[in-house]
Motif scaffolding. Structure first.
Motif, PDB file in Angstrom:
ATOM      1  N   TYR A  99       0.810  -1.277  -0.144  1.00 36.38           N
ATOM      2  CA  TYR A  99      -0.098   0.038   0.097  1.00 36.38           C
ATOM      3  C   TYR A  99       0.788   1.443  -0.231  1.00 36.38           C
ATOM      4  N   GLY A 103      -2.633   5.218   2.688  1.00 35.57           N
ATOM      5  CA  GLY A 103      -3.792   4.327   2.419  1.00 35.57           C
ATOM      6  C   GLY A 103      -3.254   3.067   3.000  1.00 35.57           C
ATOM      7  N   SER A 105      -3.491   0.137   4.918  1.00 30.00           N
ATOM      8  CA  SER A 105      -4.434  -0.784   5.672  1.00 30.00           C
ATOM      9  C   SER A 105      -3.984  -1.765   6.540  1.00 30.00           C
ATOM     10  N   SER A 130      -8.022   2.476   7.307  1.00 29.36           N
ATOM     11  CA  SER A 130      -7.894   2.558   5.989  1.00 29.36           C
ATOM     12  C   SER A 130      -8.316   1.470   5.003  1.00 29.36           C
ATOM     13  N   ARG A 133      -6.325   2.283   0.445  1.00 33.16           N
ATOM     14  CA  ARG A 133      -5.901   3.454  -0.663  1.00 33.16           C
ATOM     15  C   ARG A 133      -6.117   4.764  -0.065  1.00 33.16           C
ATOM     16  N   ARG A 134      -5.818   5.770  -0.421  1.00 30.54           N
ATOM     17  CA  ARG A 134      -6.101   6.942  -0.025  1.00 30.54           C
ATOM     18  C   ARG A 134      -7.553   7.398  -0.587  1.00 30.54           C
TER      19      ARG A 134
END
Length: 159
Positions: A99, A103, A105, A130, A133-134
């Motif tokens: 990632y 973002g 996770s 998260s 991803r952003r």
């Protein structure tokens, strides 16, 4: 929602874990990013958690702490039975998790890393992390997050 699948959401779907996704629009370079994400989602900031990749005695680990506080590196090291913790280099964190910063996770990482969840998460019915991803957060029960990451719950947030 089409086009929002990530390794984290795929894992939750595969395991049939109850969750929801929540898109938001906040610049990852904004100061006070976590508080802005909480505001964009309309939830109390103590329910929004950030995933930080760290090194404990030279081994990578993930700390999941509320966006309202900072990570207590000494408490993290103690929770993992280590002596010293530091923040991991950004490129190392991105390579290990799969990632990008902003973002990352705690779920569905390329390499499963030891994870510590701040104990404050257990006081909530659901928390936000998260989705991988952003601009996308996951809402799920903290018990499911602990089970899926094999996390240790410990007081690791300062402030």
């Amino acid at each position: 929602m089409a086009g929002q699948g990530t390794p984290a959401t795929a894992l939750l779907t595969k395991r049939k874990i109850r969750h929801s996704t929540h898109p938001y629009d906040v610049s990852p370079d904004a100061p006070n990013y976590g508080a802005l994400v909480a505001a964009a989602l309309g939830v109390p900031p103590e329910r929004v958690f950030k995933s930080l990749v760290t090194e404990v005695d030279g081994a990578l680990a993930v700390a999941v702490v509320p966006v309202t506080g900072e990570l207590d590196l000494k408490a993290l090291a103690a929770a993992l039975g280590g002596k010293r913790a530091t923040m991991a280099d950004r490129a190392v964190a991105e390579r290990a998790t799969g990632y990008v910063r902003g973002g990352i996770s705690p779920l569905g990482q390329r390499k499963r890393l030891p994870t510590v969840l701040d104990a404050s998460a257990l006081a909530h019915d659901t928390v936000y992390v998260s989705a991988g991803r952003r601009g996308l957060q996951l809402q799920l029960a903290p018990a499911d997050l602990v089970a899926l990451t094999d996390a240790t719950a410990a007081p690791i947030a300062a402030g």
